[in-house]
Design a protein around this motif. Sequence first.
Motif, PDB file in Angstrom:
ATOM      1  N   VAL A 238       0.815  -1.216   0.000  1.00  0.00           N
ATOM      2  CA  VAL A 238       0.000   0.000   0.000  1.00  0.00           C
ATOM      3  C   VAL A 238       0.853   1.273   0.000  1.00  0.00           C
ATOM      4  O   VAL A 238       0.443   2.292  -0.553  1.00  0.00           O
ATOM      5  CB  VAL A 238      -0.983   0.038   1.198  1.00  0.00           C
ATOM      6  N   HIS A 239       2.012   1.235   0.637  1.00  0.00           N
ATOM      7  CA  HIS A 239       2.807   2.458   0.743  1.00  0.00           C
ATOM      8  C   HIS A 239       3.246   2.932  -0.644  1.00  0.00           C
ATOM      9  O   HIS A 239       3.766   2.171  -1.444  1.00  0.00           O
ATOM     10  CB  HIS A 239       4.044   2.238   1.615  1.00  0.00           C
ATOM     11  N   GLY A 240       2.977   4.223  -0.910  1.00  0.00           N
ATOM     12  CA  GLY A 240       3.333   4.795  -2.195  1.00  0.00           C
ATOM     13  C   GLY A 240       2.427   4.372  -3.332  1.00  0.00           C
ATOM     14  O   GLY A 240       2.728   4.629  -4.501  1.00  0.00           O
ATOM     15  N   ARG A 241       1.280   3.746  -3.015  1.00  0.00           N
ATOM     16  CA  ARG A 241       0.402   3.219  -4.056  1.00  0.00           C
ATOM     17  C   ARG A 241      -0.992   3.850  -4.014  1.00  0.00           C
ATOM     18  O   ARG A 241      -2.001   3.200  -4.300  1.00  0.00           O
ATOM     19  CB  ARG A 241       0.303   1.698  -3.944  1.00  0.00           C
ATOM     20  N   THR A 242      -1.053   5.117  -3.659  1.00  0.00           N
ATOM     21  CA  THR A 242      -2.340   5.825  -3.606  1.00  0.00           C
ATOM     22  C   THR A 242      -3.077   5.717  -4.935  1.00  0.00           C
ATOM     23  O   THR A 242      -2.499   5.945  -6.004  1.00  0.00           O
ATOM     24  CB  THR A 242      -2.114   7.304  -3.270  1.00  0.00           C
ATOM     25  N   GLY A 243      -4.355   5.349  -4.871  1.00  0.00           N
ATOM     26  CA  GLY A 243      -5.180   5.240  -6.067  1.00  0.00           C
ATOM     27  C   GLY A 243      -5.118   3.891  -6.750  1.00  0.00           C
ATOM     28  O   GLY A 243      -5.926   3.612  -7.648  1.00  0.00           O
ATOM     29  N   GLN A 244      -4.192   3.041  -6.330  1.00  0.00           N
ATOM     30  CA  GLN A 244      -4.099   1.714  -6.915  1.00  0.00           C
ATOM     31  C   GLN A 244      -4.975   0.726  -6.143  1.00  0.00           C
ATOM     32  O   GLN A 244      -5.595   1.076  -5.144  1.00  0.00           O
ATOM     33  CB  GLN A 244      -2.641   1.263  -6.929  1.00  0.00           C
ATOM     34  N   THR A 245      -5.037  -0.488  -6.609  1.00  0.00           N
ATOM     35  CA  THR A 245      -5.914  -1.486  -6.022  1.00  0.00           C
ATOM     36  C   THR A 245      -5.236  -2.197  -4.854  1.00  0.00           C
ATOM     37  O   THR A 245      -4.079  -2.624  -4.964  1.00  0.00           O
ATOM     38  CB  THR A 245      -6.313  -2.525  -7.080  1.00  0.00           C
ATOM     39  N   CYS A 246      -5.944  -2.312  -3.753  1.00  0.00           N
ATOM     40  CA  CYS A 246      -5.433  -3.076  -2.612  1.00  0.00           C
ATOM     41  C   CYS A 246      -5.259  -4.531  -3.033  1.00  0.00           C
ATOM     42  O   CYS A 246      -6.201  -5.148  -3.550  1.00  0.00           O
ATOM     43  CB  CYS A 246      -6.407  -2.984  -1.440  1.00  0.00           C
ATOM     44  N   PRO A 247      -4.077  -5.120  -2.801  1.00  0.00           N
ATOM     45  CA  PRO A 247      -3.857  -6.504  -3.222  1.00  0.00           C
ATOM     46  C   PRO A 247      -4.633  -7.518  -2.390  1.00  0.00           C
ATOM     47  O   PRO A 247      -4.754  -8.676  -2.768  1.00  0.00           O
ATOM     48  CB  PRO A 247      -2.348  -6.689  -3.024  1.00  0.00           C
ATOM     49  N   CYS A 249      -8.014  -6.912  -0.924  1.00  0.00           N
ATOM     50  CA  CYS A 249      -9.478  -6.904  -1.054  1.00  0.00           C
ATOM     51  C   CYS A 249      -9.986  -6.267  -2.343  1.00  0.00           C
ATOM     52  O   CYS A 249     -11.173  -6.378  -2.650  1.00  0.00           O
ATOM     53  CB  CYS A 249     -10.098  -6.189   0.137  1.00  0.00           C
ATOM     54  N   GLY A 250      -9.123  -5.567  -3.065  1.00  0.00           N
ATOM     55  CA  GLY A 250      -9.541  -4.934  -4.314  1.00  0.00           C
ATOM     56  C   GLY A 250     -10.046  -3.517  -4.173  1.00  0.00           C
ATOM     57  O   GLY A 250     -10.358  -2.855  -5.178  1.00  0.00           O
ATOM     58  N   ASP A 251     -10.158  -2.997  -2.955  1.00  0.00           N
ATOM     59  CA  ASP A 251     -10.544  -1.600  -2.742  1.00  0.00           C
ATOM     60  C   ASP A 251      -9.399  -0.701  -3.211  1.00  0.00           C
ATOM     61  O   ASP A 251      -8.279  -1.154  -3.464  1.00  0.00           O
ATOM     62  CB  ASP A 251     -10.855  -1.369  -1.259  1.00  0.00           C
ATOM     63  N   VAL A 252      -9.662   0.604  -3.275  1.00  0.00           N
ATOM     64  CA  VAL A 252      -8.629   1.548  -3.676  1.00  0.00           C
ATOM     65  C   VAL A 252      -7.747   1.895  -2.469  1.00  0.00           C
ATOM     66  O   VAL A 252      -8.232   2.003  -1.335  1.00  0.00           O
ATOM     67  CB  VAL A 252      -9.262   2.825  -4.272  1.00  0.00           C
ATOM     68  N   VAL A 253      -6.469   2.042  -2.697  1.00  0.00           N
ATOM     69  CA  VAL A 253      -5.547   2.471  -1.639  1.00  0.00           C
ATOM     70  C   VAL A 253      -5.703   3.971  -1.455  1.00  0.00           C
ATOM     71  O   VAL A 253      -5.650   4.740  -2.422  1.00  0.00           O
ATOM     72  CB  VAL A 253      -4.092   2.111  -1.998  1.00  0.00           C
ATOM     73  N   ARG A 254      -5.898   4.398  -0.211  1.00  0.00           N
ATOM     74  CA  ARG A 254      -6.129   5.811   0.101  1.00  0.00           C
ATOM     75  C   ARG A 254      -4.920   6.413   0.808  1.00  0.00           C
ATOM     76  O   ARG A 254      -4.020   5.703   1.253  1.00  0.00           O
ATOM     77  CB  ARG A 254      -7.385   5.958   0.973  1.00  0.00           C
ATOM     78  N   GLU A 255      -4.959   7.733   0.925  1.00  0.00           N
ATOM     79  CA  GLU A 255      -3.817   8.465   1.491  1.00  0.00           C
ATOM     80  C   GLU A 255      -4.294   9.508   2.485  1.00  0.00           C
ATOM     81  O   GLU A 255      -5.360  10.110   2.316  1.00  0.00           O
ATOM     82  CB  GLU A 255      -3.039   9.141   0.361  1.00  0.00           C
ATOM     83  N   VAL A 256      -3.499   9.726   3.519  1.00  0.00           N
ATOM     84  CA  VAL A 256      -3.649  10.870   4.406  1.00  0.00           C
ATOM     85  C   VAL A 256      -2.356  11.665   4.313  1.00  0.00           C
ATOM     86  O   VAL A 256      -1.266  11.128   4.524  1.00  0.00           O
ATOM     87  CB  VAL A 256      -3.905  10.449   5.866  1.00  0.00           C
ATOM     88  N   SER A 257      -2.476  12.944   3.969  1.00  0.00           N
ATOM     89  CA  SER A 257      -1.306  13.796   3.787  1.00  0.00           C
ATOM     90  C   SER A 257      -1.097  14.703   4.989  1.00  0.00           C
ATOM     91  O   SER A 257      -2.054  15.214   5.573  1.00  0.00           O
ATOM     92  CB  SER A 257      -1.463  14.656   2.523  1.00  0.00           C
ATOM     93  N   PHE A 258       0.163  14.886   5.340  1.00  0.00           N
ATOM     94  CA  PHE A 258       0.558  15.814   6.385  1.00  0.00           C
ATOM     95  C   PHE A 258       1.455  16.866   5.758  1.00  0.00           C
ATOM     96  O   PHE A 258       1.686  16.839   4.539  1.00  0.00           O
ATOM     97  CB  PHE A 258       1.262  15.071   7.513  1.00  0.00           C
ATOM     98  N   HIS A 259       1.996  17.773   6.545  1.00  0.00           N
ATOM     99  CA  HIS A 259       2.759  18.879   5.948  1.00  0.00           C
ATOM    100  C   HIS A 259       4.057  18.422   5.303  1.00  0.00           C
ATOM    101  O   HIS A 259       4.536  19.038   4.361  1.00  0.00           O
ATOM    102  CB  HIS A 259       3.039  19.962   7.000  1.00  0.00           C
ATOM    103  N   ASP A 260       4.641  17.303   5.757  1.00  0.00           N
ATOM    104  CA  ASP A 260       5.916  16.881   5.174  1.00  0.00           C
ATOM    105  C   ASP A 260       5.976  15.389   4.871  1.00  0.00           C
ATOM    106  O   ASP A 260       7.032  14.867   4.534  1.00  0.00           O
ATOM    107  CB  ASP A 260       7.079  17.260   6.085  1.00  0.00           C
TER     108      ASP A 260
END
Length: 286
Positions: A238-247, A249-260
């Motif tokens: 999942v790391h670095g794979r925002t928007g891609q498919t979770c290996p 369950c097939g859901d989309v990989v999501r992201e939470v962004s911080f300042h850095d």
Amino acid sequence: MPELPEVQALVDFLAERTDGLAITKVELASFSVLKTFDPPPQALEGSPIDGVSRHGKFLDIDADGVHLIFHLARAGWLRWSEQLPTTVVRPGKSPIALRVRLSDGSGFDLTEAGTKKSLAAYIVRDPREVPGVSRLGPDPLADDFTREEFGRLLEGRRMQIKGLLRDQEVIAGVGNAYSDEILHVAKVSPFAIAGSLPVEVVDRLYAALRDTLSGAVRTASGKPAAELKDAKRAGMRVHGRTGQTCPECGDVVREVSFHDTSLQYCATCQTGGKPLADRRMSKLLK
């Protein structure tokens, strides 16, 4: 940033290639990279290399009792050369911060990209003289790092589990990337409170911690330093794979962004299907 698996691979790489060699020269191209002044770099010159080891994310080259220890930080890397150029490295002329020449003409450069300089090197007689080393928590792959010890580290801690896994004073060697991976394997929200996790979740988390790191070490083992970054990226779930498919369950990989920085996760696998709010004081959306 290299984490425990890549640092261990660099240790193995250097141990194999420096066996029987001595350090002939240490050249500083960035004076700010060296955080100590006694012993001086000249104390390493002419010394045989007795061993290469790791303390969390710190690499340690022992040259006849004098240790060159370095932390690659976010943008640092080790660049190996079978035959180093004979020209002296010049300050400010390249990304090279420090060069180590060895007795057979080979050697390595410590490099750092970007303008934010965090690469750090230390020359000491005892690794515990390095503040970051002396404060390290236990190594999660050590034989004596048991499920019971891991449970004790979590007890009473009112901090998010993602932050705890990354805290080097709690557990040594895990950073942003592998904490995402471990939490995904364990099916735990990055914002779950460490001290409130049920016993069965702690069991899963301990197993995921050990299995994920040991698997990554095996994947990185034997690879040249130049290939480790790509191998790390290729192995991420999942790391670095925002928007891609979770290996899983097939859901989309999501992201939470911080300042850095940012984290990646799967809502289906880790948060009961509820997306996390993408703001610094994140919490589950109502």
